[in-house]
Design a protein around this motif. Structure first.
Motif, PDB file in Angstrom:
ATOM      1  N   TYR B 302       0.653  -1.486   0.052  1.00 36.10           N
ATOM      2  CA  TYR B 302      -0.014  -0.205  -0.240  1.00 36.10           C
ATOM      3  C   TYR B 302       0.895   0.964   0.182  1.00 36.10           C
ATOM      4  O   TYR B 302       0.143   2.368   0.008  1.00 36.10           O
ATOM      5  N   ASN B 303       1.970   0.833   0.177  1.00 35.30           N
ATOM      6  CA  ASN B 303       3.357   2.305  -0.240  1.00 35.30           C
ATOM      7  C   ASN B 303       2.737   3.218   1.361  1.00 35.30           C
ATOM      8  O   ASN B 303       3.097   4.766   0.868  1.00 35.30           O
ATOM      9  N   LYS B 304       1.934   2.941   2.749  1.00 34.11           N
ATOM     10  CA  LYS B 304       2.063   3.570   3.793  1.00 34.11           C
ATOM     11  C   LYS B 304       2.225   3.190   5.116  1.00 34.11           C
ATOM     12  O   LYS B 304       2.534   1.865   4.621  1.00 34.11           O
ATOM     13  N   GLU B 305       1.412   4.279   6.010  1.00 30.10           N
ATOM     14  CA  GLU B 305       1.536   3.412   6.867  1.00 30.10           C
ATOM     15  C   GLU B 305       0.031   2.517   7.724  1.00 30.10           C
ATOM     16  O   GLU B 305      -0.788   3.791   7.468  1.00 30.10           O
ATOM     17  N   PRO B 306       0.482   1.361   7.853  1.00 32.30           N
ATOM     18  CA  PRO B 306      -1.248   0.564   8.431  1.00 32.30           C
ATOM     19  C   PRO B 306      -1.151   1.466   9.464  1.00 32.30           C
ATOM     20  O   PRO B 306      -0.727   2.361  10.863  1.00 32.30           O
ATOM     21  N   ALA B 307      -2.990   1.628   9.948  1.00 34.50           N
ATOM     22  CA  ALA B 307      -3.595   1.918  11.286  1.00 34.50           C
ATOM     23  C   ALA B 307      -3.331   0.705  11.947  1.00 34.50           C
ATOM     24  O   ALA B 307      -3.559  -0.370  11.771  1.00 34.50           O
ATOM     25  N   ALA B 308      -3.550   0.745  13.087  1.00 32.70           N
ATOM     26  CA  ALA B 308      -3.495  -0.416  14.375  1.00 32.70           C
ATOM     27  C   ALA B 308      -4.878  -1.235  13.737  1.00 32.70           C
ATOM     28  O   ALA B 308      -4.853  -2.850  14.180  1.00 32.70           O
ATOM     29  N   VAL B 309      -6.277  -0.806  13.387  1.00 34.30           N
ATOM     30  CA  VAL B 309      -7.084  -2.092  13.453  1.00 34.30           C
ATOM     31  C   VAL B 309      -6.551  -2.593  12.433  1.00 34.30           C
ATOM     32  O   VAL B 309      -7.250  -3.398  11.819  1.00 34.30           O
ATOM     33  N   THR B 310      -6.076  -2.342  11.009  1.00 33.89           N
ATOM     34  CA  THR B 310      -6.133  -3.027  10.083  1.00 33.89           C
ATOM     35  C   THR B 310      -4.788  -4.311  10.676  1.00 33.89           C
ATOM     36  O   THR B 310      -5.232  -5.085  10.033  1.00 33.89           O
ATOM     37  N   ALA B 311      -4.485  -3.379  11.787  1.00 33.29           N
ATOM     38  CA  ALA B 311      -3.055  -4.643  12.296  1.00 33.29           C
ATOM     39  C   ALA B 311      -4.275  -5.834  13.007  1.00 33.29           C
ATOM     40  O   ALA B 311      -3.650  -7.528  12.734  1.00 33.29           O
ATOM     41  N   LEU B 312      -5.011  -5.898  13.981  1.00 33.58           N
ATOM     42  CA  LEU B 312      -5.766  -6.454  13.979  1.00 33.58           C
ATOM     43  C   LEU B 312      -7.003  -7.328  12.920  1.00 33.58           C
ATOM     44  O   LEU B 312      -6.961  -8.672  13.782  1.00 33.58           O
ATOM     45  N   GLY B 313      -7.132  -6.450  12.190  1.00 33.77           N
ATOM     46  CA  GLY B 313      -7.715  -7.716  10.970  1.00 33.77           C
ATOM     47  C   GLY B 313      -6.984  -9.117  10.709  1.00 33.77           C
ATOM     48  O   GLY B 313      -6.999  -9.787  10.410  1.00 33.77           O
ATOM     49  N   PHE B 314      -5.415  -8.209  10.665  1.00 34.56           N
ATOM     50  CA  PHE B 314      -4.570  -9.143   9.538  1.00 34.56           C
ATOM     51  C   PHE B 314      -4.664 -10.408  10.894  1.00 34.56           C
ATOM     52  O   PHE B 314      -4.411 -11.437  10.860  1.00 34.56           O
ATOM     53  N   ASP B 315      -4.374  -9.403  12.785  1.00 37.70           N
ATOM     54  CA  ASP B 315      -4.104 -10.350  13.371  1.00 37.70           C
ATOM     55  C   ASP B 315      -5.645 -11.288  13.822  1.00 37.70           C
ATOM     56  O   ASP B 315      -5.241 -13.088  14.238  1.00 37.70           O
TER      57      ASP B 315
END
Lengths: 297, 382
Positions: B302-315
């Motif tokens: 995505y060429n940008k920094e992820p949001a915290a909730v994106t990390a949670l989606g991944f998890d």
């Protein structure tokens, strides 16, 4: 409550009320001519705001050019909407046209979601609209002064058009009796197109001003203002242009003063607007400034 | 010759079809993605879906028994609406027959799906829904984030210790369970810290989708608070802060995890500078090996920094995938049991162990809006 605090509440109420008034005028115009509640009015409002947004964000136009372009394109859209969705049904029962209006509303909203995306967009407010004005403890943004002025300018222009020009005379004739107007060699289609164009133009002006005051766009942003301004138009007497302005100010005032003086009832703010509608319909169905004519059945 | 070829071909097809019919086990596993894709919460939903999709691209299959099954994501839009949310959840469990559900952003929306997944025994994992009631009494709902009693305490502590605030005003989104709950936990904790029952000067309300907050804010201004706590949906919150600054309110604004969306800054612009909120994860402080894997993959794509909730989606995706693998079955009850037994699962946003209420215990991070960016301030351990 101190005087400054009261004046601040009053300034807030005037600023919201004038915005409602501006949008309600368009509603009431279309109703006055066709006896049609144009449910898509709120969505035309949304469209105007988005067009102005893209004209600035994508085509990098200065805000005033974007404003002019957006209101003209939206006016054109209103004319096309009438041509496609309402004119073929002109001789059908009124309920069919109303259903068609609801359909048009949903169509515009959902195409909006596909084209503009479901995520909200932040509007770049022009600097002239974003100046903080303060006077003795009361502080408002310049856009909140521009809107009431604009509302009264629009009101004056419309009253002049309706009462002093030939087109206005034809509009009043169409509003009184469509068939009789046609017998008088009035081009009814042209008058109706003109009304829709003007109504949509006002919706666009309202939409863009709304986006300067509350700088956030989403494809469903027109629904609630659309309903509120419909209520404002009914309170004032639907079909009456002065009535729409009065209704808008009343509604804005009641909403904000409820929140200000009865903070525990804030959650019922929208409910108050609808209760007001019911009360007006029960007590004076023709609205505060509505015509005295009897509905022909 | 051509006819013969056709006949042979047809025969081959028939036999292939027969073969497929014989094997009764499916070749794919469906995982429902239950998120707001349109409406007031669309930005939050989109960020979680980004994380889920990224995880799905990196780990597209799951081993069930001795078979490698493909994981298919079924996205169902709950339209940021509690009624539509119930319909969307019903569709996922009844029509799509998903093995598990991920989502939703927004506690109220997740709570609308609660009874449905419980009834059909389909395990669900909330990613960033922090209201305690999402998982309470529902043995099929899990979550990979902390809950609001903790988040409220974190922000009350920040207000009291870092900002030295003595008096606060709360502005809540009264139709939003998340906002009302978080406001209460903040209020309880702040009163305890200050030792002053009157430390909360007022609790002012607004509704979802409201745009004009000037009446509430004029009242707030007249009370002259040291700090304003205003948890709520990101666009409404951005407008609240913008209108507050326009009215000349200078008190700092504090909020919760829902503020961390690009739209919060996009709508609020200059006005939201200095707004402080708690959230789940900061890219500045990777916690596990998975954090690094996730950050590298996300930045590359995505060429940008992820949001915290994106990390949670991944998890959320990884946890449910691992649970299906451990359960060795697509049976809802077995997957649920495997989920409940999860111990220190290394997720991108920290280790996940579910407690008896199926909530993950994790540290919170505090961020501030600085130069239009979300900047890491500090980490708070539970």
């Amino acid at each position: 409550m101190t005087l400054a605090l009261f004046l601040q509440h009053l300034a807030n109420a005037l600023s919201l009320g004038s915005l409602y008034a501006l949008i309600a005028i368009g509603y009431t115009m279309v109703y006055g001519i066709l006896r049609l509640i144009n449910f898509a009015h709120g969505d035309v409002f949304m469209l105007g705001a988005y067009l102005a947004f893209y004209a600035v964000a994508t085509f990098l136009l200065p805000w005033w050019a974007a404003f002019l372009l957006a209101i003209l394109v939206t006016a054109l859209f209103g004319v096309v909407l009438e041509r496609v969705a309402y004119r073929p049904l002109r001789d059908s029962p009124r309920i069919s046209v109303m259903i068609s209006a609801i359909g048009a509303s949903f169509l515009i909203e959902n195409v909006g979601i596909v084209v503009f995306g479901g995520r909200p967009k932040g509007v770049l407010v022009p600097d002239v609209m974003n100046v903080k004005l303060g006077l003795g403890g009361v502080s408002v943004m310049s856009v909140s002064v521009v809107i009431p002025v604009l509302t009264f300018v629009v009101l004056a222009i419309l009253l002049w058009v309706v009462h002093r020009t030939k087109t206005g005379m034809a509009m009043r004739a169409v509003s009184t009796d469509l068939d009789a107007a046609r017998l008088q060699a009035i081009d009814v289609n042209r008058i109706i197109s003109f009304t829709f164009g003007a109504g949509s133009l006002l919706a666009a002006v309202g939409g863009i001003m709304w986006s300067y005051k509350y700088p956030q766009l989403n494809p469903l942003m027109g629904t609630m203002p659309g309903l509120k301004c419909f209520i404002a138009a009914v309170i004032g007497g639907i079909g009456s242009i002065q009535g729409a302005v009065l209704g808008g100010f009343l509604l804005g005032g009641i909403e904000l003063l409820t929140v200000a003086f009865l903070p525990t009832l804030t959650g019922y703010r929208d409910a108050f607007a609808f209760v007001l509608l019911i009360v007006v319909l029960l007590v004076k169905p023709s609205g505060l400034l509505g015509g005295r004519h009897v509905e022909k059945v | 010759m051509r006819t013969l070829g056709l006949v042979l071909g047809a025969l081959a097809l028939v036999s292939l079809g027969a073969c497929q019919k014989k094997s009764s086990t499916p070749t794919t596993v469906k995982i429902g993605v239950f998120e707001p894709m349109t409406g007031a919460n669309a930005a939050g939903g989109a960020m979680e879906v980004e994380g889920i999709k990224l995880a799905n691209e990196m780990f597209p299959t799951v081993k069930v028994g001795d078979k490698e099954l493909k994981i298919e994501l079924v996205v169902s839009d709950n339209k940021s609406d509690k009624v539509e949310a119930a319909n969307a959840a019903q569709r996922l469990v009844d029509q799509d027959k998903v093995a598990a559900v991920l989502g939703s952003w927004g506690s109220s929306l997740s709570m609308a799906a609660g009874p449905i997944v419980k009834d059909k025994k389909v395990p669900a994992i909330a990613l960033s829904a922090t209201n305690p009631l999402v998982t309470k009494g529902n043995e099929y709902y899990f979550r990979v984030c902390f809950i609001d009693p903790f988040q409220g305490t974190v922000m009350a502590n920040y207000a009291f210790k870092d900002l030295k605030a003595k008096k606060a005003v709360i502005i809540r989104e009264v139709s939003n369970d998340y906002s009302v709950g978080l406001a209460r936990f903040f209020s309880d904790s702040f009163k305890k810290l200050t030792g002053d029952e009157g430390a909360i000067l007022s609790e002012l309300n607004y509704n979802t989708n409201d745009q004009d907050f000037t009446a509430q804010l004029t009242t707030a201004k007249s009370m002259n608070p040291d700090v304003i706590f205003a948890p709520g949906n990101y666009t409404e919150s951005a407008l609240v802060i913008k209108q507050a600054r326009e009215l000349g309110i200078t008190a700092p604004f504090l909020g919760g995890d829902t503020w961390e969306t690009p739209e919060f800054v996009d709508v609020g612009k200059q006005a939201v500078e200095g707004a402080v909120f708690s959230t789940f994860f900061a890219t500045e402080v990777p916690i596990t090996e998975t954090s690094k894997t996730f950050l590298d993959a996300y930045r590359k794509q995505y060429n940008k920094e992820p949001a915290a909730v994106t990390a949670l989606g991944f998890d959320g995706y990884l946890v449910v995938r691992s649970a299906i693998e451990k359960a060795g079955s697509l049976d809802g009850v077995k997957i649920r049991d495997a989920l409940a037994a999860t111990q220190r699962f290394p997720g991108a946003a920290g280790h996940i162990t579910f407690d008896q209420n199926r909530d993950a215990t994790k540290s919170a991070v505090i961020k501030v809006v600085k130069g239009g960016k979300f900047t890491y301030l500090t980490t708070v351990q539970p």
